[in-house]
Design a protein around this motif. Structure first.
Motif: not given
Length: 312
Positions: A238-244
């Motif tokens: 469920e993780i949105d990686f670009p913001p990470v």
């Protein structure tokens, strides 16, 4: 080969060697280098740099030479499941009976790290024994860490303490409590697992990264779902990686893929993982470094974590 962070600084893509348990360590390093990884998080275990094997010093020297030839950096990870006890996973811990044996192993890990040129040694607290009161467990952990930090000072390495779901220190608040108990010791840093942020932290992963940055010395990364401690390939959670990745701008340590249960297809999983991270990084560039997103699934507080601690 090295991704560029949101502020134009490099991201050091790495891979945890516990995800290559079916390969010899030198084979894993060769493959990772070919795929474009610039770092390796080397898990001390029976198959990869066994800390109790005869001839360890010579093996460490050979691996140091190989890393140098490949242009790769390393950290030392200590999460091998049965490294110390063939019957109980991750035992003994720093807060269980036999804690001195775990401390001895971690001291050995720091010696290996110093000889290898690895600046960080990863560790965690362990699960609180049922018969040990919580405050006593915290006191025992702090006492053990004080001894470990003395070794870290002497050898010039940094401890990267990882909050682990279900353990005494399971979240960022727990790490901050331990750091305060130890006087903010400069050799005590944080290993942040991005998946764990999604699993149980009240804030979203980018916010967790920003909170962690003052302490951050090592990053583990994989996908995960809310409330379930299961390390997943990228795109399966469920993780949105670009913001990470945007939140990691300026961080110079490893961003290490941790998929310990995927050794059966390690070369393919490692190839897919770096391709995913590069694509996520490209998307970050398209959206702009200062733009922060949200997780695909909304996350509130977690009543409980579905998989036992040490699920990696």
């Amino acid at each position: 080969m090295i991704g560029t962070g949101g502020q134009g600084r490099p991201l050091n893509w790495a891979y945890c060697t516990n995800g290559f348990s079916g390969h010899r360590l030198h084979e894993a390093l060769d493959l990772l280098s070919e795929l474009g990884y610039t770092g390796a998080a080397i898990t001390l275990d029976h198959g990869h740099l066994d800390p109790y094997a005869p001839g360890l010093s010579a093996q460490v020297s050979r691996i140091a030479g190989l890393l140098d030839r490949l242009g790769m950096n390393a950290v030392i990870e200590t999460g091998g499941r049965y490294t110390l006890d063939p019957r109980r996973k991750h035992h003994p811990t720093l807060i269980s009976d036999g804690a001195d044996r775990r401390a001895g192993f971690l001291n050995q890990a720091m010696r290996v790290a110093a000889d290898l040129g690895a600046p960080v040694v990863h560790l965690w607290s362990g699960i609180r024994p049922e018969d040990l009161p919580e405050e006593a467990a915290w006191a025992r952990l702090a006492r053990q860490c004080e001894g470990l930090l003395a070794t870290a000072d002497r050898l010039g390495v940094t401890l990267g303490f990882e909050p682990e779901p279900g353990m005494l220190v399971e979240d960022l608040s727990g790490f901050e409590r331990l750091s305060a108990m130890l006087g903010g010791h400069p050799r005590l840093g944080l290993t942040l697992d991005v998946g764990h942020c999604r699993c149980l932290e009240p804030d979203d992963p980018p916010a967790c990264v920003r909170r962690a940055l003052p302490y951050l010395v090592h990053v583990q990364i994989e996908d995960m779902r809310r409330g379930v401690h299961e390390h997943l390939e990228f795109g399966e959670g469920e993780i949105d990686f670009p913001p990470v990745l945007a939140a990691l701008a300026g961080y110079r340590g490893q961003v290490a893929v941790e998929l310990a249960r995927h050794s059966h297809a390690a070369p393919q999983v490692a190839r897919r993982s770096i391709a995913f991270l590069r694509k996520a990084h490209d998307e970050l560039g398209e959206k702009g470094a200062g733009r922060h997103g949200r997780d695909r699934a909304e996350g509130g507080g977690v009543a409980g974590v579905g998989t036992v601690a040490g699920g990696g």
